[in-house]
Design an enzyme around this catalytic site. Structure first.
Site, PDB file in Angstrom:
ATOM      1  N   HIS A 268       0.736  -1.186  -0.073  1.00  0.00           N
ATOM      2  CA  HIS A 268      -0.132  -0.056   0.181  1.00  0.00           C
ATOM      3  C   HIS A 268       0.779   1.153   0.102  1.00  0.00           C
ATOM      4  CE1 HIS A 268      -3.790   2.333   1.289  1.00  0.00           C
ATOM      5  NE2 HIS A 268      -2.750   3.169   1.706  1.00  0.00           N
ATOM      6  N   GLU A 269       1.686   1.407   0.810  1.00  0.00           N
ATOM      7  CA  GLU A 269       2.647   2.630   1.079  1.00  0.00           C
ATOM      8  C   GLU A 269       3.494   2.507   0.001  1.00  0.00           C
ATOM      9  OE1 GLU A 269       1.658   4.750   3.055  1.00  0.00           O
ATOM     10  OE2 GLU A 269       0.565   3.495   4.370  1.00  0.00           O
ATOM     11  N   HIS A 272       1.850   4.529  -2.836  1.00  0.00           N
ATOM     12  CA  HIS A 272       2.195   6.077  -2.613  1.00  0.00           C
ATOM     13  C   HIS A 272       3.362   6.452  -3.150  1.00  0.00           C
ATOM     14  CE1 HIS A 272      -1.657   6.904  -0.617  1.00  0.00           C
ATOM     15  NE2 HIS A 272      -1.383   6.063   0.214  1.00  0.00           N
ATOM     16  N   GLU A 298      -4.458   7.934  -3.020  1.00  0.00           N
ATOM     17  CA  GLU A 298      -5.034   6.668  -2.624  1.00  0.00           C
ATOM     18  C   GLU A 298      -5.268   5.625  -3.377  1.00  0.00           C
ATOM     19  OE1 GLU A 298      -5.660   4.215   0.935  1.00  0.00           O
ATOM     20  OE2 GLU A 298      -4.688   6.198   0.692  1.00  0.00           O
TER      21      GLU A 298
END
Length: 507
Positions: A268-269, A272, A298
């Site tokens: 997830h990170e 980004h 996001e």
């Protein structure tokens, strides 16, 4: 043609904006350090340091000379193609300037110092299950959030806070989307709950921390995260930070009896971070060198975490490697069993642990609660009770502790109340819409993913999304990439198809 005599003014604008960017990058570095390696004894000084720098940055951004420079550049801007780099830079800088001059520099310093102190209080209160410790800080955060909103005005208190992260969005635009989505999701959750449940016990054996981190590093490298321009560290609540296009860092937290936690939070990170690493170098040190909006940002983390990371094709490549790393734990677990386990749908208390079907219900709860606080119909003191009641209503669960309830997310304790949580759900919707478009444009993307090749998808995202940074609004980027505005259909179709298969249901 551009007016030659205005070229020096453009150079001066870039120099001024670069100075502001440098200060903001140092502030981000101080925040990163506070959340990773800073000793507890540094908290008070760190709050003062951040406040000082924030005030300096705000004073530079609101300098009347900068405002005059932006006005003087209007003829030059008008002579350029609207989406050219220079025209976009001038337009976005002017928008930022006009918003910033409404807010006193003294307020920004006061807000920053409070946020640093509030984070330290939360970092102690969360593991101690002590909401009372952080309540006074949260009450002050609410006051400061309202005060910030008051500088702008708006139809609803939350509107200016939402616009800080998602230009052009408002409460009135978001509420109907959430209402429609909630109406569609609740029957799906109920249908899945009535089906035979998936066994995910394979995920809850002992998985050593270092072995997890080693495997995760290999996954991130394969997906395309550039460790020459980034690193991963541990923290209480995972996040990504950019200090420059050449320095974009991520963090994670590891649970040794929950294999999926660190893995998917890291992916997830990374989503980004790869967005920021994929910015055009021409945008460096300008206001364009960041994601389009919080929602679009996001969308990239959720695209990699879920649409890619939880897909069958992804695990066709990675599961043999994971199984080899944890042969004792997974030696008797097939790739199909593992795929179903990581996609199990089960109402839970923790947003970051939630499956794709129930996740957005967590976001809507937070969005509604923060609107109620901002509008004065819910006090901070009553927040834990309201939180628990809403979880009972929507997910059939009640937190036994505030640690697993109102204290679980860092956002209200390090930022503002209002303006962020909506972006998680909008990000899910945008991710599905982007990914659907990517596969329509290039049907070989899923085939490559099964082979462990993610270059084709990365290149598509970089070309259509990453490189542009903040040049376009969310709506403009959606229409540019997908040919239409925001739609629920790609996400709902994805959910119905995927989970209909997993649970053998017609959803």
């Amino acid at each position: 043609m551009p007016l030659p005599n205005q070229e020096p003014q453009l150079i001066e604008l870039k120099q001024r904006l670069s100075e502001i960017n440098d200060i903001e990058s140092v502030i981000a570095l101080l925040h990163w350090d506070q959340a990773t390696y800073m000793p507890a004894g540094g908290a008070a000084a760190r709050g003062r340091q951040i406040a000082t720098l924030k005030q300096i940055a705000h004073e530079k951004l609101t300098d009347p000379n900068l405002g005059q420079l932006l006005e003087d550049l209007r003829p030059y801007e008008a002579s350029l193609p609207q989406d050219s780099l220079a025209a976009s830079l001038i337009a976005i800088a002017r928008r930022d300037y006009q918003r910033a001059i409404r807010v006193p520099s003294e307020f920004m310093a006061r807000l920053s110092q409070h946020q640093a102190a509030s984070y330290e209080a939360w970092s102690e209160a969360r593991p101690a299950n002590d909401f009372a410790k952080v309540q006074p800080y949260l009450e002050k955060t609410l006051d400061l959030s309202r005060e910030l909103a008051s500088f702008y005005g708006g139809k609803q208190v939350a509107d200016p806070l939402i616009e800080r992260n998602d230009y052009g969005l408002s409460v009135d635009a978001i509420k109907p989307i959430f209402q429609q989505l909630r109406q569609q999701l609740l029957p799906l959750v109920q249908a899945i709950a009535s089906a035979p449940q998936v066994d995910d016990s394979c995920l809850h054996q002992f998985y050593g921390e270092q072995e997890q981190l080693n495997f995760i590093k290999g996954v991130l490298f394969r997906l395309g995260y550039d460790f020459n321009r980034g690193r991963q560290d541990k923290t209480l609540h995972p996040f990504a930070s950019k200090f420059s296009i050449g320095d974009v860092r991520i963090t994670t937290r590891v649970y040794e009896h929950h294999l999926d936690q660190a893995l998917f939070s890291s992916i997830h990170e990374m989503g980004h971070a790869m967005y920021e690493q994929g910015l055009s170098p021409d945008l460096e040190a300008t206001p364009l060198a960041m994601g389009t909006s919080f929602s679009v940002h996001e969308s990239q983390s959720r695209l990699w975490e879920n649409l890619v990371g939880r897909s069958r094709g992804f695990w066709e490549w990675f599961y043999p490697q994971l199984q080899g790393t944890f042969i004792r734990q997974l030696g008797q677990t097939s790739s199909e069993q593992f795929y179903r386990a990581i996609n199990k749908v089960q109402p839970s208390l923790i947003r970051t642990d939630a499956d794709e079907v129930t996740y957005n219900l967590h976001v809507m709860i937070r969005f509604d609660l923060e609107l109620a606080m901002l509008e004065g119909t819910l006090s901070v003191g009553d927040l834990p009770k309201a939180w628990n009641e809403r979880y009972q209503k929507d997910l059939g669960l009640v937190p036994s502790t505030d640690t697993n309830g109102v204290l679980q997310d860092v956002h209200w304790y390090i930022g503002l109340i209002g303006g962020m949580f909506h972006g998680y759900t909008l990000g899910n919707l945008i991710a599905a819409q982007f990914y659907e478009t990517a596969i329509i444009n290039d049907p070989e993307i899923p085939v490559d993913i099964e082979r462990g090749n993610f270059q084709r998808l990365r290149d598509w995202l970089k070309h259509h999304i990453y490189q542009h940074g903040r040049k376009f609004t969310t709506q403009e980027l959606l229409e540019r990439v997908t040919g239409r505005g925001l739609s629920l259909d790609p996400f709902l179709n994805y959910i119905r198809n995927k989970y209909g298969y997993i649970y053998n249901l017609k959803l």
